[in-house]
Motif scaffolding. Sequence first.
Motif, PDB file in Angstrom:
ATOM      1  N   ILE A 145      43.569  41.415  35.934  1.00  0.00           N
ATOM      2  CA  ILE A 145      43.885  42.469  36.884  1.00  0.00           C
ATOM      3  C   ILE A 145      45.186  42.133  37.596  1.00  0.00           C
ATOM      4  O   ILE A 145      45.414  40.985  37.987  1.00  0.00           O
ATOM      5  CB  ILE A 145      42.765  42.622  37.940  1.00  0.00           C
ATOM      6  N   CYS A 146      46.027  43.133  37.779  1.00  0.00           N
ATOM      7  CA  CYS A 146      47.242  42.976  38.579  1.00  0.00           C
ATOM      8  C   CYS A 146      47.172  43.965  39.740  1.00  0.00           C
ATOM      9  O   CYS A 146      46.935  45.158  39.529  1.00  0.00           O
ATOM     10  CB  CYS A 146      48.492  43.225  37.748  1.00  0.00           C
ATOM     11  N   ALA A 147      47.374  43.456  40.961  1.00  0.00           N
ATOM     12  CA  ALA A 147      47.279  44.310  42.148  1.00  0.00           C
ATOM     13  C   ALA A 147      48.576  44.241  42.941  1.00  0.00           C
ATOM     14  O   ALA A 147      49.154  43.162  43.115  1.00  0.00           O
ATOM     15  CB  ALA A 147      46.111  43.880  43.020  1.00  0.00           C
ATOM     16  N   LEU A 148      49.026  45.397  43.408  1.00  0.00           N
ATOM     17  CA  LEU A 148      50.151  45.465  44.335  1.00  0.00           C
ATOM     18  C   LEU A 148      49.588  45.931  45.671  1.00  0.00           C
ATOM     19  O   LEU A 148      49.255  47.109  45.848  1.00  0.00           O
ATOM     20  CB  LEU A 148      51.222  46.428  43.832  1.00  0.00           C
ATOM     21  N   LEU A 149      49.468  45.000  46.614  1.00  0.00           N
ATOM     22  CA  LEU A 149      48.842  45.272  47.899  1.00  0.00           C
ATOM     23  C   LEU A 149      49.740  44.751  49.016  1.00  0.00           C
ATOM     24  O   LEU A 149      50.123  43.577  49.018  1.00  0.00           O
ATOM     25  CB  LEU A 149      47.469  44.604  47.974  1.00  0.00           C
ATOM     26  N   PHE A 150      50.061  45.620  49.958  1.00  0.00           N
ATOM     27  CA  PHE A 150      50.962  45.238  51.039  1.00  0.00           C
ATOM     28  C   PHE A 150      50.207  44.743  52.266  1.00  0.00           C
ATOM     29  O   PHE A 150      50.794  44.093  53.125  1.00  0.00           O
ATOM     30  CB  PHE A 150      51.845  46.435  51.416  1.00  0.00           C
ATOM     31  N   SER A 151      48.936  45.040  52.346  1.00  0.00           N
ATOM     32  CA  SER A 151      48.132  44.619  53.488  1.00  0.00           C
ATOM     33  C   SER A 151      47.475  43.273  53.206  1.00  0.00           C
ATOM     34  O   SER A 151      46.773  43.119  52.204  1.00  0.00           O
ATOM     35  CB  SER A 151      47.048  45.673  53.771  1.00  0.00           C
ATOM     36  N   ASN A 152      47.685  42.298  54.073  1.00  0.00           N
ATOM     37  CA  ASN A 152      47.064  40.986  53.905  1.00  0.00           C
ATOM     38  C   ASN A 152      45.551  41.078  53.971  1.00  0.00           C
ATOM     39  O   ASN A 152      44.836  40.413  53.216  1.00  0.00           O
ATOM     40  CB  ASN A 152      47.569  40.021  54.995  1.00  0.00           C
ATOM     41  N   THR A 153      45.067  41.909  54.880  1.00  0.00           N
ATOM     42  CA  THR A 153      43.616  42.067  55.034  1.00  0.00           C
ATOM     43  C   THR A 153      43.004  42.654  53.774  1.00  0.00           C
ATOM     44  O   THR A 153      41.966  42.187  53.278  1.00  0.00           O
ATOM     45  CB  THR A 153      43.303  42.976  56.235  1.00  0.00           C
ATOM     46  N   LEU A 154      43.651  43.693  53.225  1.00  0.00           N
ATOM     47  CA  LEU A 154      43.138  44.333  52.005  1.00  0.00           C
ATOM     48  C   LEU A 154      43.212  43.369  50.825  1.00  0.00           C
ATOM     49  O   LEU A 154      42.277  43.292  50.023  1.00  0.00           O
ATOM     50  CB  LEU A 154      43.949  45.593  51.708  1.00  0.00           C
ATOM     51  N   VAL A 157      30.973  39.139  33.777  1.00  0.00           N
ATOM     52  CA  VAL A 157      32.418  39.220  33.642  1.00  0.00           C
ATOM     53  C   VAL A 157      33.084  38.541  34.829  1.00  0.00           C
ATOM     54  O   VAL A 157      32.664  38.682  35.972  1.00  0.00           O
ATOM     55  CB  VAL A 157      32.877  40.688  33.561  1.00  0.00           C
ATOM     56  N   GLN A 158      34.139  37.790  34.561  1.00  0.00           N
ATOM     57  CA  GLN A 158      34.946  37.208  35.616  1.00  0.00           C
ATOM     58  C   GLN A 158      36.291  37.922  35.650  1.00  0.00           C
ATOM     59  O   GLN A 158      36.782  38.408  34.626  1.00  0.00           O
ATOM     60  CB  GLN A 158      35.149  35.707  35.382  1.00  0.00           C
ATOM     61  N   TYR A 159      36.885  37.987  36.818  1.00  0.00           N
ATOM     62  CA  TYR A 159      38.136  38.688  37.000  1.00  0.00           C
ATOM     63  C   TYR A 159      39.241  37.695  37.343  1.00  0.00           C
ATOM     64  O   TYR A 159      39.106  36.894  38.265  1.00  0.00           O
ATOM     65  CB  TYR A 159      38.020  39.727  38.112  1.00  0.00           C
ATOM     66  N   GLN A 160      40.308  37.765  36.574  1.00  0.00           N
ATOM     67  CA  GLN A 160      41.492  36.964  36.858  1.00  0.00           C
ATOM     68  C   GLN A 160      42.503  37.901  37.500  1.00  0.00           C
ATOM     69  O   GLN A 160      43.103  38.741  36.836  1.00  0.00           O
ATOM     70  CB  GLN A 160      42.063  36.345  35.587  1.00  0.00           C
ATOM     71  N   ILE A 161      42.701  37.774  38.812  1.00  0.00           N
ATOM     72  CA  ILE A 161      43.535  38.731  39.528  1.00  0.00           C
ATOM     73  C   ILE A 161      44.824  38.088  40.012  1.00  0.00           C
ATOM     74  O   ILE A 161      44.832  36.955  40.499  1.00  0.00           O
ATOM     75  CB  ILE A 161      42.768  39.357  40.720  1.00  0.00           C
ATOM     76  N   LEU A 186      47.344  42.675  30.393  1.00  0.00           N
ATOM     77  CA  LEU A 186      46.613  43.201  31.539  1.00  0.00           C
ATOM     78  C   LEU A 186      45.561  44.211  31.113  1.00  0.00           C
ATOM     79  O   LEU A 186      45.733  44.944  30.148  1.00  0.00           O
ATOM     80  CB  LEU A 186      47.585  43.854  32.528  1.00  0.00           C
ATOM     81  N   ASP A 187      44.479  44.259  31.874  1.00  0.00           N
ATOM     82  CA  ASP A 187      43.390  45.190  31.595  1.00  0.00           C
ATOM     83  C   ASP A 187      43.319  46.334  32.597  1.00  0.00           C
ATOM     84  O   ASP A 187      42.789  47.397  32.290  1.00  0.00           O
ATOM     85  CB  ASP A 187      42.049  44.451  31.586  1.00  0.00           C
TER      86      ASP A 187
END
Length: 318
Positions: A7-16, A35-39, A59-60
């Motif tokens: 998984i690839c995530a673009l997140l600007f919030s530290n909390t999120l 299933v395990q997630y590699q993020i 990427l999935d």
Amino acid sequence: MHPQLSICALLFSNTLAQAISDALSHPPQAEFPKVQYQITILRSNEEFCRFLEQEKQHLDCLILQGDNNLPYLVNWLHRQATLLPVVIILPEDSINQSVIPADGASPATSLDQAPGETEESLFTYHIAEVSMPVTESNNISHYIDQAIARFINLSPACRVTRATSTAEVNPESDQTSLQQQQRRLSEKLKERLGYLGVYFKRNPQNFLRHLPAAEKQELLEKLREDYRSIVLCYFLEDGTLNQRIDDFVNAAFFADIPTAQIVEIHMDLMDEFSKQLKLEGRSEEILLDYRLTLIDVIAHLCEMYRRSIPGNLKDENL
């Protein structure tokens, strides 16, 4: 080793970002519990674009934070002909009917049909995207499952994206990207999650018998053309034969094509070849050899069903 989804995530919030990371480290009740997630969590557009250029083939699923930055990313992804399953995390005040509830209910929009003018506002990246309220961060694994399932089950006949004035999208490029990614993800799920997972990911809305007449005809025409290509190269030293058969069987499996329909496709093609041979004054006996093609294709399809259908369903059908 448990199977992993990348998984690839673009997140600007530290909390999120922390909430998503924690949720994927200990998913509450994923559709595939083992299933395990590699993020990989990225914090800037530049980092995200560089990472995708290098890693998109591995990427999935993507996780994107829905804000004013999203149109820029969508345009960039389209220009790169990059289509991937995606979960878009929206703030509470912007949730619409495209959000899939945590109970797994389907959204109002049909995934089989190309979006019309009034439907286009329901998606940003592509028609199989899944939107999630920020308050559902602890259920992110569920939304990832849904995003992958919707992406794999898209009908080959549907329009996946819409062109925008800034993206300069090539529809044919997007369609090719979709087919390549669907094939890659299907194979990966079969390898990592087992055929049982693939069987339950089939979407009945995409079954041949449930398609509108125009889409049904288009799918059958594609299957006929694909089968013709298999027949024409079956007795040649063609390194693509196995892939052609796999692609045909995969399409037939997800569309729930009856074996009788495949036999009909074969017989119609043999009849066409027979007429051509007669016109050329040649013997039709050679066509008997192509019974092996039909047997081979049906054997592949039967094996896919054998390995995918749960044991309890097999027993019920005996």
